[in-house]
Enzyme design. Structure first.
Site, PDB file in Angstrom:
ATOM      1  N   LYS A 174       0.937  -1.218   0.047  1.00  0.00           N
ATOM      2  CA  LYS A 174      -0.106   0.092  -0.050  1.00  0.00           C
ATOM      3  C   LYS A 174       0.873   1.171  -0.008  1.00  0.00           C
ATOM      4  O   LYS A 174       1.804   1.498   1.029  1.00  0.00           O
ATOM      5  CB  LYS A 174      -0.836  -0.145   1.123  1.00  0.00           C
ATOM      6  CG  LYS A 174      -2.136   1.284   0.813  1.00  0.00           C
ATOM      7  CD  LYS A 174      -2.573   1.778   2.204  1.00  0.00           C
ATOM      8  CE  LYS A 174      -1.610   2.893   2.779  1.00  0.00           C
ATOM      9  NZ  LYS A 174      -1.554   4.110   2.085  1.00  0.00           N
ATOM     10  N   GLY A 227       7.402   4.375   8.623  1.00  0.00           N
ATOM     11  CA  GLY A 227       6.606   5.872   8.788  1.00  0.00           C
ATOM     12  C   GLY A 227       6.859   6.582  10.218  1.00  0.00           C
ATOM     13  O   GLY A 227       7.776   6.005  11.026  1.00  0.00           O
ATOM     14  N   THR A 231       1.803   6.257  13.943  1.00  0.00           N
ATOM     15  CA  THR A 231       1.359   5.188  13.114  1.00  0.00           C
ATOM     16  C   THR A 231       1.918   3.789  13.275  1.00  0.00           C
ATOM     17  O   THR A 231       1.239   2.680  13.314  1.00  0.00           O
ATOM     18  CB  THR A 231       1.516   5.400  11.696  1.00  0.00           C
ATOM     19  OG1 THR A 231       0.746   6.723  11.406  1.00  0.00           O
ATOM     20  CG2 THR A 231       0.643   4.644  10.592  1.00  0.00           C
ATOM     21  N   GLU A 249      10.033   0.417  10.742  1.00  0.00           N
ATOM     22  CA  GLU A 249      11.198   1.354  10.871  1.00  0.00           C
ATOM     23  C   GLU A 249      10.460   2.632  11.040  1.00  0.00           C
ATOM     24  O   GLU A 249       9.836   3.151  10.158  1.00  0.00           O
ATOM     25  CB  GLU A 249      11.847   1.204   9.432  1.00  0.00           C
ATOM     26  CG  GLU A 249      13.361   1.966   9.490  1.00  0.00           C
ATOM     27  CD  GLU A 249      13.080   3.107   8.823  1.00  0.00           C
ATOM     28  OE1 GLU A 249      13.290   4.325   9.260  1.00  0.00           O
ATOM     29  OE2 GLU A 249      13.419   3.065   7.383  1.00  0.00           O
ATOM     30  N   CYS A 283      14.434   9.900   7.367  1.00  0.00           N
ATOM     31  CA  CYS A 283      14.308   9.566   8.687  1.00  0.00           C
ATOM     32  C   CYS A 283      15.599   9.388   9.338  1.00  0.00           C
ATOM     33  O   CYS A 283      15.567   9.559  10.908  1.00  0.00           O
ATOM     34  CB  CYS A 283      13.449   8.146   8.920  1.00  0.00           C
ATOM     35  SG  CYS A 283      14.169   6.868   7.585  1.00  0.00           S
ATOM     36  N   GLU A 380      10.988  14.715  16.138  1.00  0.00           N
ATOM     37  CA  GLU A 380      11.266  14.571  14.850  1.00  0.00           C
ATOM     38  C   GLU A 380      10.637  15.967  13.920  1.00  0.00           C
ATOM     39  O   GLU A 380       9.315  15.736  14.079  1.00  0.00           O
ATOM     40  CB  GLU A 380      10.822  13.273  14.348  1.00  0.00           C
ATOM     41  CG  GLU A 380      11.472  13.029  12.870  1.00  0.00           C
ATOM     42  CD  GLU A 380      11.109  11.699  12.449  1.00  0.00           C
ATOM     43  OE1 GLU A 380      10.046  11.318  12.537  1.00  0.00           O
ATOM     44  OE2 GLU A 380      11.909  11.010  11.555  1.00  0.00           O
TER      45      GLU A 380
HETATM   46  P1  ADP Z   1       2.951  10.712   7.823  1.00  0.00           P
HETATM   47  O1  ADP Z   1       2.221  11.074   9.068  1.00  0.00           O
HETATM   48  O2  ADP Z   1       4.217  11.432   7.858  1.00  0.00           O
HETATM   49  O3  ADP Z   1       2.097  10.665   6.676  1.00  0.00           O
HETATM   50  P2  ADP Z   1       2.627   7.942   8.321  1.00  0.00           P
HETATM   51  O4  ADP Z   1       3.208   7.140   9.643  1.00  0.00           O
HETATM   52  O5  ADP Z   1       1.216   8.016   8.852  1.00  0.00           O
HETATM   53  O6  ADP Z   1       3.433   9.293   7.928  1.00  0.00           O
HETATM   54  O7  ADP Z   1       2.548   7.092   6.950  1.00  0.00           O
HETATM   55  C1  ADP Z   1       3.192   6.242   6.362  1.00  0.00           C
HETATM   56  C2  ADP Z   1       2.251   5.285   5.678  1.00  0.00           C
HETATM   57  O8  ADP Z   1       1.430   4.754   6.783  1.00  0.00           O
HETATM   58  C3  ADP Z   1       1.340   5.860   4.651  1.00  0.00           C
HETATM   59  O9  ADP Z   1       1.283   4.900   3.700  1.00  0.00           O
HETATM   60  C4  ADP Z   1       0.104   5.852   5.343  1.00  0.00           C
HETATM   61  O10 ADP Z   1      -1.112   5.964   4.337  1.00  0.00           O
HETATM   62  C5  ADP Z   1       0.006   4.847   6.116  1.00  0.00           C
HETATM   63  N1  ADP Z   1      -0.887   4.997   7.280  1.00  0.00           N
HETATM   64  C6  ADP Z   1      -1.361   6.133   7.851  1.00  0.00           C
HETATM   65  N2  ADP Z   1      -2.071   6.081   8.968  1.00  0.00           N
HETATM   66  C7  ADP Z   1      -2.443   4.614   9.261  1.00  0.00           C
HETATM   67  C8  ADP Z   1      -2.812   3.630   9.802  1.00  0.00           C
HETATM   68  N3  ADP Z   1      -3.789   4.293  10.831  1.00  0.00           N
HETATM   69  N4  ADP Z   1      -3.088   2.636   9.581  1.00  0.00           N
HETATM   70  C9  ADP Z   1      -2.191   1.985   8.683  1.00  0.00           C
HETATM   71  N5  ADP Z   1      -1.452   2.627   7.613  1.00  0.00           N
HETATM   72  C10 ADP Z   1      -1.620   3.939   8.143  1.00  0.00           C
END
Ligand code: ADP
Length: 477
Positions: A174, A227, A231, A249, A283, A380
């Site tokens: 995804k 990410g 999350t 990571e 990161c 961060e």
């Molecule tokens: P940012 O806040 O910088 O966008 P995230 O860690 O939220 O970083 O995003 C990294 C990835 O995680 C993206 O592909 C995002 O769509 C996905 N993501 C964000 N929220 C969720 C969630 N609750 N469950 C699963 N994937 C998520």
């Protein structure tokens, strides 16, 4: 405006809802394309395709050198498409064209590297008794779900997809909703390479919808996430609920320690790439410098000169060095951090605010006299903001560097390699760079200590995280 689709079971498909995600060029805020937005029903289809391909054993039973050849074909097709794909990555992410094209080549490197390891995943025989033949076999988990961030959409995808494929898992990727278009070029490479349907599926949807649904899907057996910490912790809870493994990571607040004997130009070159490159959205960004007080003023002067010299512009303009951050949200967040540093008593010796032009450009920001208790030293920022802290003796510097919940990167600048190795041994970080930030490659293990995550990506060790061990005991009497 071009419309892109998801790649499920070897086919290009629109989402069942027909909803789209529009994708912006952060340099201009123009919409440059749209992609089908996967919802739960589309995630179901992608997971089902992966599950069926795994059940068919097409990859698991493939002669191992055939699997390697297929991976090399993916690498070759990815290289062929790197210019075209790099172009769209440059537009959707904002990074320089050269960096964007390189990311596609990094994916190819990953597939070539892990192709060479497919036939080296050896088990063991274990002495039990003369009447028992006991051995281990390394087996894939099944359906591996990969949730990808927007800062390195291809490099992050490549490292996990290559490892997953090499070990025989079926993969659902995804992509991030802010940068989903470039990954469709990788999907095209997968198709062109003749990968059987279902082994690699690539979808895009919102994180809290498709992402959360994918991570908690009952037919997903293994999760890879890169990410934010926030999350990442949610993902870990979802994995824990199903008792499945997750590789995570997460973020960083990496510090470089500058000894009095350091070559300060090395520090400046690292700053150019590791905090101002990709607008600091890295990161392992070198977001803090802990500098001996005898060289701090000289270094500050050099950092200001660097900041002034950086050419601000979109990644697709030749020579741009300071490219935009990804979105308006991100720009507001980064600007807010810089402001909070100044309010807390730091001095913005360069930058501190957004650039007065269209798009989401943030000035190269150098904050002097940062103290360890300030928010800018602890959280961060994910933008081009460098915090400079001062130390008097090296134990104090190490305490400052380690005084963080994160542990992704760290650095040491000194001409004395004994001191460098000693300092590296003290830093609580998954990777330590000496005299030059980012010395790693596809072959070097990458991952975090503390809240920066666990397991390792890249390198030989990463394969272990995509495999489970089966022990077989055969009675010989
Ligand atoms: P940012 O806040 O910088 O966008 P995230 O860690 O939220 O970083 O995003 C990294 C990835 O995680 C993206 O592909 C995002 O769509 C996905 N993501 C964000 N929220 C969720 C969630 N609750 N469950 C699963 N994937 C998520």
């Amino acid at each position: 405006m071009r419309s892109y689709q998801n790649y499920i079971n070897g086919e290009w498909v629109d989402s069942l809802s027909k909803d789209k995600i529009q994708v912006e060029d952060p340099s201009t805020t123009n919409i440059i394309g749209e992609i089908s937005c996967a919802k739960n029903a589309d995630v179901d289809l992608a997971v089902e395709a992966a599950k069926n391909s795994f059940k068919s054993r097409i990859l698991v039973d493939m002669p191992i050198l055939e699997r390697a050849k297929l991976m090399r074909r993916i690498a070759e097709e990815t290289r062929k498409i790197s210019k075209e794909g790099g172009n769209i990555l440059c537009y959707e992410n904002g990074k320089s064209m050269a960096a964007a094209v390189k990311e596609f080549n990094d994916v190819a490197d990953m597939f070539e590297y892990y192709a060479g390891l497919t036939d080296k995943l050896e088990g063991k025989t274990i002495p039990v008794s003369n009447s028992v033949l006991d051995y281990t076999v390394l087996e894939p988990y099944g359906v591996s779900a990969h949730i990808i961030p927007w800062n390195y959409p291809l490099a992050m995808l490549g490292r996990s997809a290559a490892c997953s494929f090499a070990t025989g898992n079926s993969t659902v990727i995804k992509t991030a909703e802010l940068t989903p278009l470039s990954a469709t070029f990788f999907a095209k490479a997968v198709e062109n390479a003749g990968v059987p349907p279902g082994l690699i599926n690539i979808i895009c949807g919102y994180g809290n919808e498709a992402g959360a649904y994918l991570a908690s899907h009952p037919d997903v057996n293994h999760i890879v996430f890169t990410g934010s910490v926030v999350t990442g912790k949610k993902i870990l809870h979802m994995a824990a609920d199903k008792a499945i493994p997750a590789i995570v990571e997460l973020g960083g607040k990496s510090a470089g320690i500058v000894y009095p004997d350091a070559n300060l130009d090395d520090v400046v070159e690292s700053a150019r790439h590791a905090i101002f490159g990709v607008a600091g959205q890295i990161c392992t960004a070198m977001s803090r410098l802990v500098v001996h007080k005898t060289v701090k003023d000289e270094l500050i002067t050099k950092l200001v000169d660097l900041s002034k010299s950086l050419k601000v512009g979109p990644g697709y303009e030749e020579g741009s060095e300071l490219t935009p951050v990804i979105s308006n949200n991100q720009l507001e967040k980064v600007e807010g951090y810089a402001r909070s540093g100044v309010q807390a008593g730091a001095e913005a010796v360069h930058g501190g605010k957004r650039v007065d032009r269209p798009g989401y450009f943030m000035e190269a920001t150098v904050l002097n006299n940062v103290k360890q208790n300030m928010t800018v030293a602890r959280e961060e920022i994910f933008g081009p903001v460098l915090s400079v802290l001062e130390y008097q003796d090296i134990d104090e510097a190490i305490d400052i560097a380690n005084d963080t919940n994160y542990g992704l990167g760290g650095g040491v600048f000194t001409k004395d390699l004994n001191k460098a190795a000693w300092t590296a041994s003290k830093l609580e970080a998954g990777q330590v760079y000496v005299n030059k930030w980012f010395t790693g490659s596809h072959a070097t293990p990458f991952g975090g200590y503390k809240q920066s995550g666990y397991s390792r990506e890249k390198g030989i060790q990463a394969l272990n995280s995509y495999l489970q061990i089966k022990n077989v005991g055969i009675s010989l009497v």
